[in-house]
Scaffold this active site. Structure first.
Site, PDB file in Angstrom:
ATOM      1  N   GLN A   1      79.286 -17.041  45.910  1.00 53.78           N
ATOM      2  CA  GLN A   1      79.219 -17.264  47.354  1.00 53.78           C
ATOM      3  C   GLN A   1      80.474 -16.740  48.042  1.00 53.78           C
ATOM      4  O   GLN A   1      80.412 -16.119  49.106  1.00 53.78           O
ATOM      5  CB  GLN A   1      79.056 -18.759  47.638  1.00 53.78           C
ATOM      6  CG  GLN A   1      78.751 -19.081  49.080  1.00 53.78           C
ATOM      7  CD  GLN A   1      77.523 -18.335  49.578  1.00 53.78           C
ATOM      8  OE1 GLN A   1      77.628 -17.459  50.432  1.00 53.78           O
ATOM      9  NE2 GLN A   1      76.357 -18.626  49.017  1.00 53.78           N
ATOM     10  N   HIS A   7      80.811 -13.098  49.283  1.00 52.09           N
ATOM     11  CA  HIS A   7      80.020 -12.610  50.423  1.00 52.09           C
ATOM     12  C   HIS A   7      80.901 -12.120  51.568  1.00 52.09           C
ATOM     13  O   HIS A   7      80.659 -11.085  52.166  1.00 52.09           O
ATOM     14  CB  HIS A   7      79.096 -13.711  50.953  1.00 52.09           C
ATOM     15  CG  HIS A   7      77.718 -13.621  50.412  1.00 52.09           C
ATOM     16  ND1 HIS A   7      76.921 -12.526  50.596  1.00 52.09           N
ATOM     17  CD2 HIS A   7      76.986 -14.492  49.677  1.00 52.09           C
ATOM     18  CE1 HIS A   7      75.750 -12.730  50.000  1.00 52.09           C
ATOM     19  NE2 HIS A   7      75.773 -13.900  49.425  1.00 52.09           N
ATOM     20  N   GLU A  45      73.484 -24.623  53.265  1.00 49.30           N
ATOM     21  CA  GLU A  45      72.436 -23.605  53.150  1.00 49.30           C
ATOM     22  C   GLU A  45      71.873 -23.615  51.724  1.00 49.30           C
ATOM     23  O   GLU A  45      70.670 -23.681  51.518  1.00 49.30           O
ATOM     24  CB  GLU A  45      73.052 -22.232  53.469  1.00 49.30           C
ATOM     25  CG  GLU A  45      72.074 -21.081  53.391  1.00 49.30           C
ATOM     26  CD  GLU A  45      72.776 -19.728  53.464  1.00 49.30           C
ATOM     27  OE1 GLU A  45      74.027 -19.677  53.348  1.00 49.30           O
ATOM     28  OE2 GLU A  45      72.079 -18.715  53.620  1.00 49.30           O
ATOM     29  N   HIS A  46      72.772 -23.547  50.733  1.00 47.71           N
ATOM     30  CA  HIS A  46      72.382 -23.623  49.325  1.00 47.71           C
ATOM     31  C   HIS A  46      73.039 -24.840  48.697  1.00 47.71           C
ATOM     32  O   HIS A  46      74.223 -25.083  48.936  1.00 47.71           O
ATOM     33  CB  HIS A  46      72.893 -22.400  48.537  1.00 47.71           C
ATOM     34  CG  HIS A  46      72.498 -21.083  49.113  1.00 47.71           C
ATOM     35  ND1 HIS A  46      73.313 -20.359  49.955  1.00 47.71           N
ATOM     36  CD2 HIS A  46      71.362 -20.355  48.960  1.00 47.71           C
ATOM     37  CE1 HIS A  46      72.699 -19.233  50.295  1.00 47.71           C
ATOM     38  NE2 HIS A  46      71.522 -19.198  49.717  1.00 47.71           N
ATOM     39  N   ASP A  99      68.649 -15.844  45.452  1.00 51.56           N
ATOM     40  CA  ASP A  99      69.009 -14.729  46.343  1.00 51.56           C
ATOM     41  C   ASP A  99      68.124 -13.514  46.088  1.00 51.56           C
ATOM     42  O   ASP A  99      67.864 -12.725  46.994  1.00 51.56           O
ATOM     43  CB  ASP A  99      70.468 -14.314  46.108  1.00 51.56           C
ATOM     44  CG  ASP A  99      71.453 -15.333  46.650  1.00 51.56           C
ATOM     45  OD1 ASP A  99      71.060 -16.126  47.533  1.00 51.56           O
ATOM     46  OD2 ASP A  99      72.611 -15.348  46.181  1.00 51.56           O
ATOM     47  N   HIS A 116      41.937 -33.691  86.040  1.00 56.66           N
ATOM     48  CA  HIS A 116      41.810 -33.818  84.587  1.00 56.66           C
ATOM     49  C   HIS A 116      40.683 -34.788  84.240  1.00 56.66           C
ATOM     50  O   HIS A 116      39.890 -34.546  83.330  1.00 56.66           O
ATOM     51  CB  HIS A 116      43.119 -34.321  83.971  1.00 56.66           C
ATOM     52  CG  HIS A 116      44.173 -33.264  83.825  1.00 56.66           C
ATOM     53  ND1 HIS A 116      44.739 -32.632  84.898  1.00 56.66           N
ATOM     54  CD2 HIS A 116      44.754 -32.721  82.727  1.00 56.66           C
ATOM     55  CE1 HIS A 116      45.635 -31.750  84.454  1.00 56.66           C
ATOM     56  NE2 HIS A 116      45.666 -31.790  83.137  1.00 56.66           N
TER      57      HIS A 116
END
Lengths: 424, 424
Positions: free
Chosen positions: B252, B255, B319-320, B353, B412
Site C-alpha cells: 500500500q 502507491h 478502504e482495504h 487489486d 393525488h
C-alpha cells in the site's frame, strides 16, 4: 393550458425537454454561512436560525414522549389504518430487496462474496409547510429500519404536524428533532450537542435545503440523490381513459408551479380529449392556481410513431412514467430511462406516491439516466470479502505478480510471491 | 518508520485516524476554466490542452484499429494469460451480482417489481504516468459490459501504454481516446465532435481529475464515488506471519507518498516484529522512496482488546482491511465500515487489486461508512414498476385518498378515486 407540440424535429428535442434551470450559486453564500455557524456553534446556532426562519423559540429541539403520545391522539383512526396499509406494502416490496450472500469460488481456493451492511447512522429530512409529507417518512424510514441502521434521526421544522410524529413513531424512529432548513442539514452533517452526526442524509427540501445537501456532500457526507422539481410523463394511446390521464397530469401539476408534466401520444385526438378533461377537472382542485401555473410550463407532444415515443421518453428520462397504451408491458421493456413506471389504465402515479409499495423518492431532472430511486440499497454499503487458501494464492499468485510488475508495483507483486513461496 | 501509538484514548481517535486533507478549492478556478473551454470549443480545446499538458500534438484522438493491433503485439504472452485469468475471475464475481426480477404482489391486484437497466452511456478514465493502470480497465470495463451499457468510452492520456490498449480491446471497449486530465473529463461530460457525452464517469485520477469530476457531478453527470489516496488497515494478532503483514503494508505504501497504512494489534510484540520485517523488505523495492514517505505518515496502533480493535477499525472505515487473526471470520462479522476485507494469512490486498475477482475501485477517506465499492450496480439504474388491476386500485384507493388528503394534495386523491369509481 398545456402547449401542444406537433411532430417536433429530432434536433429540437434537447431544447424541448429541458427542465427549468435552478442556479443555486446565489444561495451558496447564505447557505455556507449557516452551515459554518452550525458547525462551530452547534445548538446555539440552530436555536438562533430556528427563531429567525421558523419564528419559533425552542428550549429543546427533541420531540418528547409526551409530544409523540399527544400527536398520536390527533390522527384519525381511518388515517392510521391507511398509513398502516401503506407501511405493509412498502415493507413487503423493500424486504424483497434483501440480498443473500453468495460465495463465489472464482478460482480453486479463492472465495469471494459481498455482504450488505447497514449504514450505521442516517438522517432523514422531512420538510414542513403546507403539505406535511409524512408519506416520505414511510419511504425513508422503512428501508432504513429494514437495512438495520443503528441510528436513524429525523429533522423537520416546527410546528410539527401530528401525522409526521405519528408516522415516525410507527416506523420506529425515536429521535425526532424540530429543526428545519439549512440548520437541520448542518446539524445532521456536523453534529451538535443534541443532534448526532450522521453518515448519509436523505429527503426532499426547498432550494436552500438542496443547496445545503450539495455542499455537505462535497465534504464527504453522502446524500440520497440530487434533487429537482417533481415530474411525470404520460404516454397515452386511444386505449387510454382521457379522464384518468388528465387526473394524473393534474396530480403532478398540483405539486408546485415548477412541476413538469409531459403528455406524449401518436394520436392528436387523445391529446385533445385529455386537454378537455383537464379543463373540466382543474376547477375542482384546492391547489388550482398552482396546477395552472405548472400546466403553463408543460407540454403535450405529438410524435410520429411508437419508436419516436420511446426515443423521446428515454431522452427525457422522466421521474414518473405512466404508460396508458395497449401492450404496455412490451412498450415498457423498451424504456431505459425512468425512475418508476406505472403500467396500464389502473396504475396512477399517486398509487406509487403512497401505497403500492414502491419508493416515491426518485430521480428527477433527467437524473434517471444514471441514478436509481431510493431503495434498501440506499441504506447499506456492500462490503466485498475474499478468503484465499495457500493453494488459492498459488493459483492466482503468478497473475498478481505479472500484472503488478507490468504496472510498476513491486511490493504488490511481493505480497503475493512471499506467500506463494512460504514454506510452513 | 511507522509511528507506534500505544493505547490511544478514545477521545484522541478522531484526530489519530484523520486522513490528510486535500483542499481542492485552489484548483477549482483552473479546472473550471478548462472544463468551460472544452464545453464551448470541443475538440479544439481538447487539442490545445493536450499540447499544453501532455506535450503531444494529435490530429486524431481516437485510437485506430492499427494502433490496437500494434499494441497487442507488444504485450507478452504471459502477461496476456495473466490478464485473461484476472478477467475470468472478475467476470465470475460480477456476473453473480445480476439481479433477477421478482414480482411482489403487495396487495391483491397490486404488483410491483424492479428491473436493472444499464446506464446507456458511460465513460472510463484511466490515468497514465508511471503506473499504467490497465487493471482498472478490467475493474470498470467488465461490469460495464456485463450490465449492457450501450456506449462505453475510455479516455487515457498519451502516450498510451500497450497494456492499456490490449486490455481495453480484450474487454470489448472500442472507443478509446488519447485524452487525459481535466480535458478528458470535460470531453466525456459535455461531448465534443469526436467524443460523445456520457451519463456517468468512472475512474481514478490526480487532484485535477478529482476536482473536475466533482464539478461535473454538481452539473448532474454521475460519478463513481468521491476519491482520495489509497489506504489499508491490517489487523494482526500473534497468528499472523509478520513478513506477510510487512509485505501488505509496503504494497500500500508504494502507491504514493500520500498513501495511508495502519497496523492494528492487541499485541506489541506483533507490531515490533512487523516493523523489523518492513526494515528488511523495504530496501528491495524500486519505489522505496515513495514507500518510506508513506510509512512516515502511517501508524501502528496498539489497542487494549478485540472490542477496541473493532471499534477503531469501524471508526477509521478503511478502504482495504486485512484480518490476519485467529477466528478471522467471526471478527469480520463485526466490521461494519470497510471497502473490501481480506481474510486470513493468504489473502493479500494485491490479490483483490488484480485477480481474486472483487472490484478494486473502493471507497477511501472514510467514505466506506456510507459508500460501496464499484460493482455491477454502479453501471445500472434500478427502475421500479407497478401494475394495478381495477380491483387493485380499489383495494388501496382509499389509503391513497386519505393520505393524499392529509398531505393537502387533492389531485393525488382524485387520480385514485376517479379510477375506483369508474363504471366501465
Amino acid at each position: 393550458m398545456m402547449q401542444v407540440i406537433r411532430y417536433p424535429d429530432r434536433n429540437s428535442w434537447e431544447e424541448l425537454l429541458k427542465r427549468p434551470v435552478f442556479d443555486n450559486s446565489s444561495l451558496e453564500k447564505t447557505v455556507t454561512n449557516v452551515l459554518q455557524d452550525v458547525k462551530q456553534n452547534g445548538d446555539a446556532a440552530v436555536k438562533k436560525y430556528t427563531e429567525q426562519f421558523d419564528k419559533v423559540n425552542l428550549e429543546n429541539f427533541k420531540v418528547s414522549k409526551e409530544e409523540f403520545a399527544a400527536a398520536s391522539k390527533l390522527v384519525s383512526a381511518e388515517l392510521k389504518k391507511a398509513i398502516q396499509q401503506a407501511k405493509n406494502n412498502i415493507t413487503k416490496f423493500h424486504e424483497a430487496q434483501k440480498e443473500k450472500v453468495k460465495i463465489i469460488e472464482t478460482t480453486k481456493g479463492v472465495k469471494c462474496w459481498r455482504k450488505s451492511v447497514a449504514i450505521d447512522k442516517v438522517g432523514l429530512y422531512i420538510p414542513g409547510g403546507s403539505a406535511p409529507l409524512f408519506s416520505t417518512i414511510l419511504m425513508l424510514g422503512i428501508p432504513a429500519k429494514l437495512a438495520g441502521c443503528k441510528e436513524i434521526i429525523l429533522c423537520t421544522p416546527p410546528d410539527v404536524n401530528p401525522a409526521i410524529l405519528y408516522t415516525a413513531q410507527l416506523v420506529g424512529i425515536k429521535k425526532v428533532f424540530k429543526i428545519g432548513g439549512v440548520q437541520a442539514i448542518g446539524a445532521m452533517a456536523y453534529g451538535t450537542e443534541t443532534v448526532s452526526k450522521v453518515y448519509k442524509i436523505f429527503g426532499p427540501g426547498n432550494q436552500y435545503v438542496t443547496c445545503a445537501k450539495q455542499l455537505i456532500n462535497k465534504e464527504g457526507i453522502a446524500i440520497d440523490m440530487p434533487a429537482g422539481p417533481s415530474e411525470v410523463a404520460v404516454w397515452a394511446d386511444k386505449t387510454c381513459v382521457p379522464a384518468f390521464v388528465a387526473a394524473d397530469l393534474l396530480s403532478q401539476a398540483e405539486h408546485g408551479a415548477d412541476s413538469q408534466v409531459i403528455l406524449i401520444s401518436t394520436d392528436e385526438n387523445v391529446i385533445q380529449r385529455v386537454q378537455t378533461e383537464i379543463n373540466l377537472q382543474v376547477n375542482a382542485l384546492s391547489r388550482k392556481e398552482i396546477a395552472l401555473k405548472a400546466l403553463a410550463n408543460s407540454k403535450a407532444i405529438l410524435v410520429k410513431n411508437t419508436k419516436e415515443a420511446i426515443e423521446i421518453i428515454n431522452e427525457y428520462a422522466p421521474e414518473h412514467l405512466i404508460i396508458s397504451c395497449k401492450n404496455e408491458d412490451a412498450l415498457a421493456a423498451k424504456i431505459t430511462n425512468a425512475g418508476s413506471i406505472f403500467l396500464g389504465n389502473y396504475s396512477p402515479e399517486s398509487a406509487g406516491d403512497y401505497a403500492s409499495g414502491t419508493n416515491h423518492t426518485l430521480p428527477t431532472n433527467g437524473y434517471a439516466k444514471s441514478y436509481s430511486g431510493v431503495s434498501l440499497d440506499s441504506f447499506v454499503k456492500k462490503i466485498t470479502f475474499q478468503k484465499l487458501t495457500k493453494q488459492g494464492i498459488k493459483n492466482i499468485g503468478k497473475t498478481v505478480e505479472l500484472m503488478a510488475a507490468a504496472e510498476g508495483l513491486d511490493a504488490h507483486a511481493r505480497a503475493a510471491s512471499i506467500r506463494s513461496k512460504y514454506k510452513k
